[in-house]
Motif scaffolding. Structure first.
Motif, PDB file in Angstrom:
ATOM      1  N   ALA A  26      41.571  23.046  48.962  1.00 45.13           N
ATOM      2  CA  ALA A  26      41.032  21.782  48.444  1.00 45.13           C
ATOM      3  C   ALA A  26      39.589  21.903  47.963  1.00 45.13           C
ATOM      4  CB  ALA A  26      41.126  20.703  49.526  1.00 45.13           C
ATOM      5  N   ASP A  27      38.872  22.906  48.463  1.00 45.87           N
ATOM      6  CA  ASP A  27      37.484  23.136  48.044  1.00 45.87           C
ATOM      7  C   ASP A  27      37.377  24.043  46.824  1.00 45.87           C
ATOM      8  OD1 ASP A  27      36.468  21.587  50.145  1.00 45.87           O
ATOM      9  OD2 ASP A  27      36.533  23.301  51.518  1.00 45.87           O
ATOM     10  N   GLY A  28      38.525  24.488  46.294  1.00 47.34           N
ATOM     11  CA  GLY A  28      38.527  25.359  45.123  1.00 47.34           C
ATOM     12  C   GLY A  28      38.411  26.836  45.441  1.00 47.34           C
ATOM     13  N   MET A  29      38.350  27.175  46.729  1.00 45.27           N
ATOM     14  CA  MET A  29      38.253  28.574  47.135  1.00 45.27           C
ATOM     15  C   MET A  29      39.640  29.215  47.114  1.00 45.27           C
ATOM     16  SD  MET A  29      35.031  29.009  47.695  1.00 45.27           S
ATOM     17  CE  MET A  29      34.801  30.400  48.772  1.00 45.27           C
ATOM     18  N   ILE A  30      39.673  30.523  46.940  1.00 45.34           N
ATOM     19  CA  ILE A  30      40.918  31.269  46.918  1.00 45.34           C
ATOM     20  C   ILE A  30      41.198  31.795  48.314  1.00 45.34           C
ATOM     21  CG2 ILE A  30      42.129  33.266  45.951  1.00 45.34           C
ATOM     22  CD1 ILE A  30      41.548  30.995  43.928  1.00 45.34           C
ATOM     23  N   GLU A  31      42.421  31.587  48.799  1.00 47.25           N
ATOM     24  CA  GLU A  31      42.840  32.081  50.105  1.00 47.25           C
ATOM     25  C   GLU A  31      43.947  33.108  49.912  1.00 47.25           C
ATOM     26  OE1 GLU A  31      43.707  28.922  52.832  1.00 47.25           O
ATOM     27  OE2 GLU A  31      41.696  28.076  52.633  1.00 47.25           O
ATOM     28  N   ILE A  32      43.859  34.187  50.682  1.00 47.99           N
ATOM     29  CA  ILE A  32      44.812  35.290  50.583  1.00 47.99           C
ATOM     30  C   ILE A  32      45.332  35.571  51.982  1.00 47.99           C
ATOM     31  CG2 ILE A  32      45.132  37.692  49.851  1.00 47.99           C
ATOM     32  CD1 ILE A  32      42.377  37.246  48.290  1.00 47.99           C
ATOM     33  N   ARG A  33      46.649  35.765  52.110  1.00 44.59           N
ATOM     34  CA  ARG A  33      47.239  36.064  53.409  1.00 44.59           C
ATOM     35  C   ARG A  33      48.461  36.962  53.231  1.00 44.59           C
ATOM     36  NH1 ARG A  33      50.419  30.429  55.026  1.00 44.59           N
ATOM     37  NH2 ARG A  33      52.139  30.708  53.553  1.00 44.59           N
ATOM     38  N   VAL A  42      42.062  35.412  54.315  1.00 44.80           N
ATOM     39  CA  VAL A  42      40.801  35.817  53.713  1.00 44.80           C
ATOM     40  C   VAL A  42      40.453  34.773  52.665  1.00 44.80           C
ATOM     41  CG1 VAL A  42      39.661  37.573  52.304  1.00 44.80           C
ATOM     42  CG2 VAL A  42      41.257  38.256  54.099  1.00 44.80           C
ATOM     43  N   VAL A  43      39.204  34.313  52.648  1.00 46.61           N
ATOM     44  CA  VAL A  43      38.771  33.291  51.708  1.00 46.61           C
ATOM     45  C   VAL A  43      37.682  33.877  50.808  1.00 46.61           C
ATOM     46  CG1 VAL A  43      37.785  30.978  51.469  1.00 46.61           C
ATOM     47  CG2 VAL A  43      39.268  31.503  53.414  1.00 46.61           C
ATOM     48  N   THR A  44      37.806  33.635  49.506  1.00 46.11           N
ATOM     49  CA  THR A  44      36.826  34.132  48.544  1.00 46.11           C
ATOM     50  C   THR A  44      36.669  33.128  47.407  1.00 46.11           C
ATOM     51  OG1 THR A  44      36.129  36.097  47.294  1.00 46.11           O
ATOM     52  CG2 THR A  44      38.450  35.473  47.134  1.00 46.11           C
ATOM     53  N   THR A  45      35.707  33.380  46.557  1.00 49.12           N
ATOM     54  CA  THR A  45      35.487  32.496  45.404  1.00 49.12           C
ATOM     55  C   THR A  45      36.444  32.864  44.275  1.00 49.12           C
ATOM     56  OG1 THR A  45      33.866  33.946  44.349  1.00 49.12           O
ATOM     57  CG2 THR A  45      33.028  32.334  45.962  1.00 49.12           C
ATOM     58  N   PRO A  46      36.727  31.925  43.378  1.00 46.59           N
ATOM     59  CA  PRO A  46      37.564  32.249  42.228  1.00 46.59           C
ATOM     60  C   PRO A  46      36.979  33.396  41.388  1.00 46.59           C
ATOM     61  CG  PRO A  46      37.436  29.879  42.471  1.00 46.59           C
ATOM     62  CD  PRO A  46      36.443  30.476  43.437  1.00 46.59           C
ATOM     63  N   LYS A  47      35.667  33.435  41.230  1.00 46.37           N
ATOM     64  CA  LYS A  47      35.030  34.492  40.435  1.00 46.37           C
ATOM     65  C   LYS A  47      35.233  35.867  41.069  1.00 46.37           C
ATOM     66  CE  LYS A  47      32.374  36.285  37.263  1.00 46.37           C
ATOM     67  NZ  LYS A  47      32.854  36.470  35.912  1.00 46.37           N
ATOM     68  N   LYS A  48      35.001  35.973  42.369  1.00 47.79           N
ATOM     69  CA  LYS A  48      35.197  37.252  43.056  1.00 47.79           C
ATOM     70  C   LYS A  48      36.660  37.681  43.001  1.00 47.79           C
ATOM     71  CE  LYS A  48      31.292  36.864  46.200  1.00 47.79           C
ATOM     72  NZ  LYS A  48      30.881  36.682  47.594  1.00 47.79           N
ATOM     73  N   PHE A  49      37.559  36.733  43.155  1.00 47.54           N
ATOM     74  CA  PHE A  49      38.984  37.052  43.076  1.00 47.54           C
ATOM     75  C   PHE A  49      39.344  37.554  41.681  1.00 47.54           C
ATOM     76  CE2 PHE A  49      43.515  35.715  42.662  1.00 47.54           C
ATOM     77  CZ  PHE A  49      44.040  36.568  43.623  1.00 47.54           C
ATOM     78  N   ALA A  50      38.815  36.909  40.652  1.00 44.04           N
ATOM     79  CA  ALA A  50      39.080  37.330  39.269  1.00 44.04           C
ATOM     80  C   ALA A  50      38.557  38.743  39.021  1.00 44.04           C
ATOM     81  CB  ALA A  50      38.459  36.350  38.278  1.00 44.04           C
ATOM     82  N   LEU A  51      37.373  39.056  39.540  1.00 44.98           N
ATOM     83  CA  LEU A  51      36.819  40.400  39.373  1.00 44.98           C
ATOM     84  C   LEU A  51      37.664  41.437  40.099  1.00 44.98           C
ATOM     85  CD1 LEU A  51      33.031  39.585  39.740  1.00 44.98           C
ATOM     86  CD2 LEU A  51      34.234  40.275  37.643  1.00 44.98           C
ATOM     87  N   TRP A  52      38.156  41.098  41.288  1.00 54.29           N
ATOM     88  CA  TRP A  52      39.026  42.009  42.027  1.00 54.29           C
ATOM     89  C   TRP A  52      40.339  42.243  41.260  1.00 54.29           C
ATOM     90  CZ3 TRP A  52      43.799  41.236  44.510  1.00 54.29           C
ATOM     91  CH2 TRP A  52      44.218  42.295  45.309  1.00 54.29           C
ATOM     92  N   LEU A  53      40.911  41.169  40.715  1.00 55.62           N
ATOM     93  CA  LEU A  53      42.147  41.317  39.932  1.00 55.62           C
ATOM     94  C   LEU A  53      41.935  42.224  38.714  1.00 55.62           C
ATOM     95  CD1 LEU A  53      43.747  37.755  39.909  1.00 55.62           C
ATOM     96  CD2 LEU A  53      44.556  39.795  41.094  1.00 55.62           C
TER      97      LEU A  53
END
Length: 69
Positions: A26-33, A42-53
């Motif tokens: 709900a806060d716009g953060m990306i969650e991975i499990r 694991v919770v990260t920002t959309p930008k960090k997730f995009a860079l990892w992808l």
């Protein structure tokens, strides 16, 4: 409150035992499990997730896979 919608790759097994799932909270953060351990997230920002992808797509992490060629 809306239930979080977890998404997994279409190449994952459908029995839930061999999958990594991703959702946006709900806060716009990306969650991975992992589907077999849904309580560990694991919770990260959309930008960090995009860079990892981007790194995944370039093959930067292939050496972590047993079947990487």
């Amino acid at each position: 409150m809306l239930e979080q919608r977890w998404q997994k790759s279409s190449s994952s097994t459908q029995d839930g035992g061999n999958s990594v799932e991703v959702a946006q909270n709900a806060d716009g953060m990306i969650e991975i499990r992992e589907s077999d351990d849904p309580g560990s997230v694991v919770v990260t920002t959309p930008k960090k997730f995009a860079l990892w992808l981007e790194g995944v797509k370039r093959g930067e992490f292939d050496h972590f896979c047993d079947d990487a060629g």
